[in-house]
Design an enzyme around this catalytic site. Structure first.
Site: not given
Lengths: 232, 78
Positions: A86, A203, A205
């Protein structure tokens, strides 16, 4: 192996990345402060999501001039693995480690939702655990995720198989309807020519644990871990 | 003295912000407006120095503008 997560003023996904690396994958992980020049002997660097320096000027522009970035560029040029997520992706384009730029989303809205991605290059240290053409679900959360590159640049990306993730529908078709932000050629993530620097708007994660109901993102970190241990 | 730097997206790059403003202007009856491009202005307060324009250009290329998507112009002095 040792991983480092760079912390800029305004990073807000740094702890998420640290948590996945340290607690889910049990990798020795440290934070790297933006004013440091020393990389603490890490083998893998993550530039996390967030709003570095408040995204003043352009997203990632001020971070690309920060003190630690020279060391990160040096690390990448020597072949070190760097993942920008990002805002981290925006920083990588601003530093020139990745080509192109991220523009404001086509519809001028901040978008926060799950999107489908098709994995188009599995021959990278970041994507070995996926299969070619696999459709995965990873959340996005951004205002400036509209990837832009000029036509010769795009032809170059395609020819060198540098496009790693594209936005797609449930069945893997990269249609306009499945493109959340207007990115050229539905691009969600690209890798550099050498294959050691990956930038992506989604994302991973945020979907790397069973408790979150989605583990599609874990394979990126797992691939890196196995790659650095010489497993694959 | 002051130096002004104007930065805007290249004409070949879609400017959704300009597009949204154009639509709003048209809705309000300003039919004569055919296109809107949005940019930024930087006002730099500077001291006299050798090769000032060259240095400001360098600053633009390095920081104030992203040459991949933006173009800039510089207005020196006041």
């Amino acid at each position: 192996m040792k991983a480092g997560v760079v912390v800029f003023p305004g990073s807000n996904c740094d702890h998420d990345c640290y948590h996945v690396l340290k607690h889910v994958l049990e990798i020795d992980t440290v934070f790297l402060w933006h004013k440091d020049k020393e990389l603490k002997d890490v083998d893998f660097i993550v530039l996390p999501g967030g709003f570095s320096y408040g995204d003043y000027l352009r997203c990632g522009a001020i971070a690309s001039q920060s003190e630690i970035i020279e060391s990160v560029i040096d690390f990448a040029e020597k072949g070190g693995l760097v993942l920008g997520i990002c805002n981290g992706f925006q920083i990588l384009t601003e530093t020139g480690l990745l080509p192109g730029a991220l523009l404001r989303n086509r519809d001028l809205k901040f978008i926060c939702k799950d999107v489908n991605l098709v994995v188009s290059n599995v021959n990278t240290p970041f994507t070995k655990f996926y299969s070619s053409g696999e459709v995965i679900k990873i959340p996005i959360a951004h205002m400036d995720g509209n990837y832009f590159i000029d036509e010769p640049g795009l032809a170059d990306l395609i020819e060198n198989e540098q496009i790693v993730f594209r936005y797609c529908n449930d069945t893997g078709e990269t249609l306009d309807d499945a493109n959340p932000n207007g990115s050229i050629d539905n691009i969600a993530g690209i890798i550099n020519k050498k294959g050691n620097v990956l930038g992506m708007m989604p994302h991973p994660e945020r979907c790397a644990e069973e408790i979150l109901g989605n583990t599609d993102g874990i394979h990126i970190f797992n691939s890196v871990k196995k790659f650095l241990k010489g497993g694959i | 003295m002051k130096v002004k730097v104007y930065v805007k997206l290249k004409d070949t790059v879609l400017d959704p912000q300009g597009e949204a403003i154009l639509q709003s202007a048209k809705r309000n009856g300003y039919d004569f407006i055919e296109d809107v491009r949005v940019g930024k202005v930087f006002e730099l307060e500077v001291s006299d120095t050798d090769n000032l324009e060259g240095k400001v250009k360098q600053l633009c290329d390095k920081l104030l503008a992203n040459p991949i998507i933006e173009e800039y112009s510089i207005k020196m002095g006041e």
